[in-house]
Design a protein around this motif. Sequence first.
Motif, PDB file in Angstrom:
ATOM      1  N   VAL A 188       0.873  -1.175   0.000  1.00 50.06           N
ATOM      2  CA  VAL A 188       0.000   0.000   0.000  1.00 50.06           C
ATOM      3  C   VAL A 188       0.908   1.222   0.000  1.00 50.06           C
ATOM      4  N   GLN A 189       0.710   2.114  -0.954  1.00 52.59           N
ATOM      5  CA  GLN A 189       1.568   3.272  -1.066  1.00 52.59           C
ATOM      6  C   GLN A 189       1.309   4.246   0.075  1.00 52.59           C
ATOM      7  N   VAL A 190       2.378   4.648   0.739  1.00 50.48           N
ATOM      8  CA  VAL A 190       2.303   5.637   1.809  1.00 50.48           C
ATOM      9  C   VAL A 190       3.223   6.791   1.435  1.00 50.48           C
ATOM     10  N   PRO A 191       3.049   7.963   2.040  1.00 46.82           N
ATOM     11  CA  PRO A 191       3.911   9.108   1.698  1.00 46.82           C
ATOM     12  C   PRO A 191       5.382   8.804   1.924  1.00 46.82           C
ATOM     13  N   ARG A 192       6.217   9.399   1.090  1.00 48.72           N
ATOM     14  CA  ARG A 192       7.661   9.184   1.199  1.00 48.72           C
ATOM     15  C   ARG A 192       8.167   9.599   2.578  1.00 48.72           C
ATOM     16  N   ARG A 193       7.571  10.636   3.145  1.00 48.05           N
ATOM     17  CA  ARG A 193       7.987  11.091   4.476  1.00 48.05           C
ATOM     18  C   ARG A 193       7.881   9.967   5.499  1.00 48.05           C
ATOM     19  N   LEU A 194       6.808   9.194   5.427  1.00 47.30           N
ATOM     20  CA  LEU A 194       6.631   8.105   6.387  1.00 47.30           C
ATOM     21  C   LEU A 194       7.554   6.937   6.067  1.00 47.30           C
ATOM     22  N   GLN A 195       7.815   6.689   4.785  1.00 44.91           N
ATOM     23  CA  GLN A 195       8.746   5.625   4.423  1.00 44.91           C
ATOM     24  C   GLN A 195      10.143   5.920   4.985  1.00 44.91           C
ATOM     25  N   GLU A 196      10.586   7.159   4.815  1.00 41.08           N
ATOM     26  CA  GLU A 196      11.915   7.520   5.311  1.00 41.08           C
ATOM     27  C   GLU A 196      11.947   7.533   6.836  1.00 41.08           C
ATOM     28  N   LEU A 197      10.859   8.006   7.461  1.00 39.10           N
ATOM     29  CA  LEU A 197      10.816   8.035   8.919  1.00 39.10           C
ATOM     30  C   LEU A 197      10.807   6.623   9.484  1.00 39.10           C
ATOM     31  N   ARG A 198      10.184   5.697   8.777  1.00 38.62           N
ATOM     32  CA  ARG A 198      10.171   4.299   9.220  1.00 38.62           C
ATOM     33  C   ARG A 198      11.582   3.740   9.292  1.00 38.62           C
ATOM     34  N   LEU A 199      12.416   4.027   8.277  1.00 41.34           N
ATOM     35  CA  LEU A 199      13.798   3.544   8.271  1.00 41.34           C
ATOM     36  C   LEU A 199      14.609   4.210   9.379  1.00 41.34           C
ATOM     37  N   LYS A 200      14.440   5.525   9.555  1.00 39.71           N
ATOM     38  CA  LYS A 200      15.164   6.225  10.617  1.00 39.71           C
ATOM     39  C   LYS A 200      14.746   5.705  11.986  1.00 39.71           C
ATOM     40  N   LEU A 201      13.465   5.387  12.120  1.00 43.44           N
ATOM     41  CA  LEU A 201      12.964   4.892  13.401  1.00 43.44           C
ATOM     42  C   LEU A 201      13.599   3.558  13.759  1.00 43.44           C
ATOM     43  N   ALA A 202      13.740   2.683  12.761  1.00 45.74           N
ATOM     44  CA  ALA A 202      14.343   1.371  13.024  1.00 45.74           C
ATOM     45  C   ALA A 202      15.799   1.511  13.442  1.00 45.74           C
ATOM     46  N   ARG A 203      16.552   2.386  12.769  1.00 45.54           N
ATOM     47  CA  ARG A 203      17.961   2.577  13.124  1.00 45.54           C
ATOM     48  C   ARG A 203      18.099   3.259  14.485  1.00 45.54           C
ATOM     49  N   SER A 204      17.266   4.265  14.736  1.00 43.84           N
ATOM     50  CA  SER A 204      17.364   5.006  15.987  1.00 43.84           C
ATOM     51  C   SER A 204      16.971   4.146  17.180  1.00 43.84           C
ATOM     52  N   HIS A 205      16.052   3.230  16.975  1.00 45.08           N
ATOM     53  CA  HIS A 205      15.619   2.370  18.081  1.00 45.08           C
ATOM     54  C   HIS A 205      16.793   1.560  18.617  1.00 45.08           C
ATOM     55  N   ASP A 206      17.568   0.942  17.716  1.00 45.44           N
ATOM     56  CA  ASP A 206      18.718   0.142  18.158  1.00 45.44           C
ATOM     57  C   ASP A 206      19.793   1.021  18.791  1.00 45.44           C
ATOM     58  N   THR A 207      20.025   2.191  18.199  1.00 45.67           N
ATOM     59  CA  THR A 207      21.058   3.090  18.732  1.00 45.67           C
ATOM     60  C   THR A 207      20.702   3.560  20.136  1.00 45.67           C
ATOM     61  N   LEU A 208      19.474   4.000  20.325  1.00 42.81           N
ATOM     62  CA  LEU A 208      19.054   4.492  21.637  1.00 42.81           C
ATOM     63  C   LEU A 208      19.012   3.375  22.677  1.00 42.81           C
ATOM     64  N   GLN A 209      18.640   2.196  22.238  1.00 38.06           N
ATOM     65  CA  GLN A 209      18.589   1.074  23.179  1.00 38.06           C
ATOM     66  C   GLN A 209      19.976   0.788  23.744  1.00 38.06           C
ATOM     67  N   GLN A 210      21.000   0.890  22.912  1.00 37.92           N
ATOM     68  CA  GLN A 210      22.370   0.675  23.393  1.00 37.92           C
ATOM     69  C   GLN A 210      22.837   1.828  24.282  1.00 37.92           C
ATOM     70  N   GLN A 211      22.461   3.052  23.921  1.00 44.63           N
ATOM     71  CA  GLN A 211      22.899   4.206  24.684  1.00 44.63           C
ATOM     72  C   GLN A 211      22.206   4.304  26.040  1.00 44.63           C
ATOM     73  N   LEU A 212      20.894   4.043  26.053  1.00 41.79           N
ATOM     74  CA  LEU A 212      20.112   4.225  27.273  1.00 41.79           C
ATOM     75  C   LEU A 212      20.102   2.988  28.161  1.00 41.79           C
ATOM     76  N   GLY A 213      20.345   1.829  27.558  1.00 38.10           N
ATOM     77  CA  GLY A 213      20.316   0.600  28.333  1.00 38.10           C
ATOM     78  C   GLY A 213      18.927   0.085  28.609  1.00 38.10           C
ATOM     79  N   HIS A 214      17.933   0.621  27.923  1.00 39.75           N
ATOM     80  CA  HIS A 214      16.562   0.136  28.065  1.00 39.75           C
ATOM     81  C   HIS A 214      15.795   0.432  26.781  1.00 39.75           C
ATOM     82  N   GLU A 215      14.604  -0.112  26.697  1.00 39.45           N
ATOM     83  CA  GLU A 215      13.770   0.093  25.516  1.00 39.45           C
ATOM     84  C   GLU A 215      13.385   1.570  25.419  1.00 39.45           C
TER      85      GLU A 215
END
Length: 286
Positions: free
Chosen positions: A136-163
């Motif tokens: 299902v086509q979604v706006p490019r803004r959300l597609q790019e934010l989805r990728l950034k969200l996945a990368r940021s989740h792992d980075t923050l989890q390592q930095q903060l030590g929690h979800e």
Amino acid sequence: MARTILTVTSPRNPVGLPAPAQIPRLPTPNCLTVDESRDLSRVLFQRLWTLPEGSADYSYVRNTLVELNLALVRACVSHFRHRSEPTDDLMQVGIVGLIKAINRFDPGRGVEFATFALPTIDGELKRFFRDTSWAVQVPRRLQELRLKLARSHDTLQQQLGHEPSDPELAAHLGATVDDIAEARIATNAYTAGTLEPPIDAEGNDSPLSRQLGYTDYGLERVEACEALRPAIAALCERDRAVLSLRFTGELTQAQIGAELGISQMQVSRILTRVLDRLRAVLLAER
């Protein structure tokens, strides 16, 4: 082979390339080594820069450059081997990116063509996946934010030590909490499932479509019948008989008249009066 090409020199042709009408037909690019292809590409780019776009010589030189640099397309396509798209389709998309890179490349800047072309080809492939791989086509803004969200989740989890929480993710990405929620919803649009595969849970092998709820319009009929039951019981015997013969026996008005010994006109008037009365009762119940 480069010595064969560098044959004509003139003040207007300082690199010593053949005039447009004197461009020789080159050997098959597949027969060249990597170094030979790179050296020949440099010479042909210099020549391409002097030719009028749209001419036969321009097309020939550009097509030769495409063949000489197909290895760049194969290298980019190899990064997406895990995708389900056919390799031939990805090669076609990569070649489009290669042609765009050839058209935009300026040999006077002293940059290797591979350095310039690889990001262009890679970007064309990523654009292809972005535009075609979503169910299902979604706006490019959300597609790019989805990728950034996945990368940021792992980075923050390592930095903060929690979800990481949604506010923490939003602060890290410079977005709002609503944007984070919207990006998560957009993730569900990447692939579409089917309702037909069987479900193995608890030994149930029926399709999923049979497990999902649906609107049962028959319930509305049951409700209407229960509401009309007292009103029908209050009708006189002849009115109930006309109603039963018309909607249960499915007789015509003429057949009902013959059955009850009355005219068709009388049957029509009885039905109109009774149905108006029942309709009023039903509407009053709602």
